[in-house]
Design a protein around this motif. Structure first.
Motif, mmCIF file in Angstrom:
data_model
loop_
_atom_site.group_PDB
_atom_site.id
_atom_site.type_symbol
_atom_site.label_atom_id
_atom_site.label_comp_id
_atom_site.label_asym_id
_atom_site.label_seq_id
_atom_site.Cartn_x
_atom_site.Cartn_y
_atom_site.Cartn_z
ATOM 1 N N ALA A 264 -5.938 1.990 -11.354
ATOM 2 C CA ALA A 264 -6.084 1.743 -9.685
ATOM 3 C C ALA A 264 -6.639 0.578 -9.367
ATOM 4 O O ALA A 264 -6.640 0.227 -8.234
ATOM 5 N N VAL A 265 -7.325 -0.241 -10.397
ATOM 6 C CA VAL A 265 -8.122 -1.235 -10.133
ATOM 7 C C VAL A 265 -7.427 -2.810 -11.011
ATOM 8 O O VAL A 265 -7.650 -3.607 -11.597
ATOM 9 N N ASP A 266 -5.933 -2.056 -11.321
ATOM 10 C CA ASP A 266 -5.224 -3.109 -12.134
ATOM 11 C C ASP A 266 -5.342 -3.378 -13.445
ATOM 12 O O ASP A 266 -5.321 -4.655 -14.083
ATOM 13 N N ILE A 267 -5.845 -2.562 -14.092
ATOM 14 C CA ILE A 267 -6.199 -2.571 -15.704
ATOM 15 C C ILE A 267 -5.157 -1.763 -16.183
ATOM 16 O O ILE A 267 -5.170 -0.457 -15.824
ATOM 17 N N PRO A 268 -4.311 -2.228 -17.207
ATOM 18 C CA PRO A 268 -3.074 -1.611 -17.626
ATOM 19 C C PRO A 268 -3.717 -0.633 -18.966
ATOM 20 O O PRO A 268 -4.792 -0.726 -19.412
ATOM 21 N N THR A 269 -2.554 0.187 -19.175
ATOM 22 C CA THR A 269 -2.683 1.112 -20.292
ATOM 23 C C THR A 269 -1.945 0.882 -21.349
ATOM 24 O O THR A 269 -0.908 -0.014 -20.985
ATOM 25 N N TYR A 270 -1.954 1.245 -22.577
ATOM 26 C CA TYR A 270 -0.977 1.134 -23.630
ATOM 27 C C TYR A 270 -0.928 2.327 -24.437
ATOM 28 O O TYR A 270 -1.724 3.209 -24.530
ATOM 29 N N LYS A 271 0.169 2.338 -25.407
ATOM 30 C CA LYS A 271 0.509 3.522 -26.127
ATOM 31 C C LYS A 271 -0.168 3.287 -27.418
ATOM 32 O O LYS A 271 -0.134 2.154 -28.022
ATOM 33 N N ALA A 306 -7.712 -6.563 -20.859
ATOM 34 C CA ALA A 306 -7.644 -6.621 -19.333
ATOM 35 C C ALA A 306 -8.961 -6.700 -18.882
ATOM 36 O O ALA A 306 -9.387 -7.169 -17.862
ATOM 37 N N ILE A 307 -9.968 -5.691 -19.383
ATOM 38 C CA ILE A 307 -10.920 -5.380 -18.610
ATOM 39 C C ILE A 307 -11.995 -6.724 -19.230
ATOM 40 O O ILE A 307 -12.644 -7.184 -18.151
ATOM 41 N N ALA A 308 -11.788 -7.305 -20.261
ATOM 42 C CA ALA A 308 -12.545 -8.462 -20.605
ATOM 43 C C ALA A 308 -12.418 -9.592 -19.431
ATOM 44 O O ALA A 308 -13.107 -10.460 -19.216
ATOM 45 N N ALA A 309 -11.098 -9.439 -18.934
ATOM 46 C CA ALA A 309 -10.777 -10.663 -18.074
ATOM 47 C C ALA A 309 -11.042 -10.237 -16.643
ATOM 48 O O ALA A 309 -10.794 -11.110 -15.728
ATOM 49 N N ASN A 310 -11.526 -8.864 -16.619
ATOM 50 C CA ASN A 310 -11.651 -8.510 -15.113
ATOM 51 C C ASN A 310 -12.984 -7.724 -15.083
ATOM 52 O O ASN A 310 -13.254 -6.872 -14.545
ATOM 53 N N LEU A 311 -14.091 -8.385 -15.644
ATOM 54 C CA LEU A 311 -15.409 -7.666 -15.573
ATOM 55 C C LEU A 311 -16.142 -7.845 -14.104
ATOM 56 O O LEU A 311 -17.143 -7.248 -14.028
ATOM 57 N N ASP A 312 -15.418 -8.502 -13.285
ATOM 58 C CA ASP A 312 -15.998 -8.486 -11.824
ATOM 59 C C ASP A 312 -15.464 -7.233 -11.249
ATOM 60 O O ASP A 312 -15.957 -6.661 -10.276
ATOM 61 N N LYS A 313 -14.555 -6.551 -11.706
ATOM 62 C CA LYS A 313 -13.909 -5.167 -11.354
ATOM 63 C C LYS A 313 -14.449 -4.022 -12.246
ATOM 64 O O LYS A 313 -14.813 -3.063 -11.362
ATOM 65 N N ILE A 329 -15.876 3.594 -18.336
ATOM 66 C CA ILE A 329 -15.932 2.485 -17.430
ATOM 67 C C ILE A 329 -16.613 2.934 -16.109
ATOM 68 O O ILE A 329 -16.689 4.141 -15.781
ATOM 69 N N ARG A 330 -17.044 1.983 -15.557
ATOM 70 C CA ARG A 330 -17.619 2.114 -14.224
ATOM 71 C C ARG A 330 -17.048 1.018 -13.171
ATOM 72 O O ARG A 330 -16.836 -0.147 -13.801
ATOM 73 N N ILE A 331 -16.593 1.319 -12.090
ATOM 74 C CA ILE A 331 -15.931 0.349 -11.072
ATOM 75 C C ILE A 331 -16.951 -0.271 -10.343
ATOM 76 O O ILE A 331 -17.866 0.280 -9.797
ATOM 77 N N VAL A 332 -16.932 -1.636 -10.405
ATOM 78 C CA VAL A 332 -17.924 -2.641 -9.936
ATOM 79 C C VAL A 332 -18.095 -2.437 -8.419
ATOM 80 O O VAL A 332 -16.840 -2.529 -7.648
ATOM 81 N N GLY A 333 -19.208 -2.123 -7.581
ATOM 82 C CA GLY A 333 -19.149 -2.065 -6.198
ATOM 83 C C GLY A 333 -18.635 -0.550 -5.699
ATOM 84 O O GLY A 333 -18.703 -0.636 -4.534
ATOM 85 N N LYS A 334 -18.682 0.286 -6.396
ATOM 86 C CA LYS A 334 -18.043 1.488 -5.932
ATOM 87 C C LYS A 334 -18.664 2.614 -6.735
ATOM 88 O O LYS A 334 -19.119 2.476 -8.127
ATOM 89 N N PRO A 335 -18.947 3.823 -6.238
ATOM 90 C CA PRO A 335 -19.682 5.109 -6.846
ATOM 91 C C PRO A 335 -18.474 5.630 -7.759
ATOM 92 O O PRO A 335 -18.491 7.008 -7.542
ATOM 93 N N ALA A 336 -17.971 5.058 -8.612
ATOM 94 C CA ALA A 336 -16.825 5.474 -9.332
ATOM 95 C C ALA A 336 -16.794 5.205 -10.903
ATOM 96 O O ALA A 336 -17.075 4.085 -11.278
ATOM 97 N N PHE A 337 -16.678 6.392 -11.752
ATOM 98 C CA PHE A 337 -16.790 5.977 -13.175
ATOM 99 C C PHE A 337 -15.853 7.163 -13.835
ATOM 100 O O PHE A 337 -15.406 7.939 -13.231
ATOM 101 N N SER A 338 -15.385 6.901 -15.330
ATOM 102 C CA SER A 338 -14.611 7.742 -15.839
ATOM 103 C C SER A 338 -14.674 7.275 -17.306
ATOM 104 O O SER A 338 -15.617 6.778 -17.868
ATOM 105 N N VAL A 339 -14.658 8.637 -18.410
ATOM 106 C CA VAL A 339 -14.605 8.566 -19.390
ATOM 107 C C VAL A 339 -13.346 9.050 -20.354
ATOM 108 O O VAL A 339 -12.602 9.843 -19.679
ATOM 109 N N GLN A 340 -12.986 8.524 -21.218
ATOM 110 C CA GLN A 340 -11.813 8.742 -22.008
ATOM 111 C C GLN A 340 -11.833 10.335 -22.751
ATOM 112 O O GLN A 340 -10.901 10.882 -23.192
#
Length: 368
Positions: A264-271, A306-313, A329-340
């Protein structure tokens, strides 16, 4: 009793012969292995395993039977089962059925008496691949034909197969302190119990519910659940997650929900090569410096590059101590977080309980 012959054929042509377990029949799916010593019934009924053939690395499966209380959904979700020793007699006061009766009632095809260590080593070396189990067809040409027709997990959307058909609520609306909306991509029952234990009134929405309907519930917090399949094939869920972020309400994601939040913040996933599945995965919380023993079940991951290139997000909050993959992860500037991983599965047993408390605390702070 004498068990009927069965055969396991992998996509690369490797075959294993054993004995039938569960229903007599044929089944196809991606082979994955779980290293947990206990909890096989919870795994069988976890919607995240939909479409996958489970290989249990523990040598004995079935020895403590099955119980109605040990389910994570209303039916068996795995596509097939591979075990070393299939133990039908069971010893456990709380059990009400043998594993054979349980699998027959659930229509699950399995194979036992195979070298599970050899299969695990094969998957770890070659990577995740499809397989077919049969206790009725032994012609390799026919099995290969059926195997070739099965879809690969890469690019497969499966949450719509396991999500609730209708929205429903849990808890006491008038007495509960907080309201939580759950986007059900394949949620486990124990996740919902964790919200109820924290004084939440919960409404569970089907996977493809639009934000307008979710917004009408007037939730204090938004949750995206675990589930099966490839997050890259779930634009509908990503769009909903983007809309959730715009609400500026506390937001929490687990497993597939973690991957959807990242996308949702443009960080891709992989198999992943062969995924993480077990109840002993060490994870470090980079915020507190503490480590946790975690339960995991995922074949896809969030891109660290992708995260390393988008640490502002995105801020990385957790890492896997085995392979350094992204675990939180935690979304910068938002009260949003998640775990794998799965804090509700209690492998530590309570190492990761704080994540539910953290979510509820965010809700409390927002309300005040």
């Amino acid at each position: 009793m004498d068990q009927q012959r069965a055969i396991l054929l992998l996509a690369d042509g490797t075959t294993f012969e054993g004995k039938a377990a569960g229903k007599i029949g044929t089944t196809v799916g991606e082979i994955c292995f779980n290293t947990g010593m206990t909890g096989y019934q919870e795994v069988f009924t976890d919607p995240s395993y939909y479409g996958q053939i489970l290989l249990a690395t523990n040598a004995h499966i079935g020895n403590y039977g099955t119980a109605d209380a040990d389910i994570e959904s209303d039916s068996i979700k795995i596509a097939g089962l591979i075990v070393k020793n299939f133990t039908i007699p069971f010893s456990r006061n709380l059990a009400n059925a043998s594993i054979q009766d349980y699998l027959e009632q659930g229509g699950l095809v399995g194979i036992s008496d195979v070298d599970t260590r050899a299969i695990v080593r094969h998957i770890r070396t070659k990577g995740a691949m499809n397989g077919i189990i049969s206790s009725e067809i032994f012609d390799l040409d026919e099995l290969n034909k059926r195997l070739a027709a099965a879809p690969n997990m890469d690019g497969l959307e499966l949450s719509s197969k396991v999500t609730t058909k209708e929205a429903y609520t849990l808890g006491e609306e008038e007495q509960a302190k907080y309201r939580v909306a759950v986007l059900d991509l394949g949620t486990k029952k124990n996740i919902l119990r964790n919200f109820l234990r924290r004084d939440c009134f919960v409404k569970v929405f089907p996977a493809k519910t639009g934000m307008d309907e979710i917004r009408a519930f007037n939730a204090d917090g938004l949750f995206i659940s675990n589930g099966p399949g490839d997050p890259a094939a779930m634009d509908y869920a990503v769009d909903t997650a983007k809309a959730m972020l715009e609400e500026e309400k506390p937001m929490f994601g687990i497993c597939l929900g973690h991957q959807i939040l990242a996308r949702a913040v443009d960080i891709p996933t992989y198999k992943m090569h062969h995924g993480h599945r077990g109840i002993n995965h060490p994870v470090k919380n980079l915020i507190t410096g503490k480590s946790e023993i975690t339960s995991q079940n995922h074949g896809f991951g969030v891109s660290p590059e992708a995260i390393a290139a988008n640490l502002d997000k995105v801020e990385i909050t957790h890492r896997n101590l085995n392979d350094d993959t992204i675990e939180g992860i935690r979304i910068v500037g938002k009260p949003a977080f998640s775990v794998q991983y799965h804090p509700e599965a209690s492998p530590g047993p309570h190492d990761a309980d704080y994540l539910f408390d953290q979510f509820v605390e965010l809700i409390r702070e927002k309300k005040e």
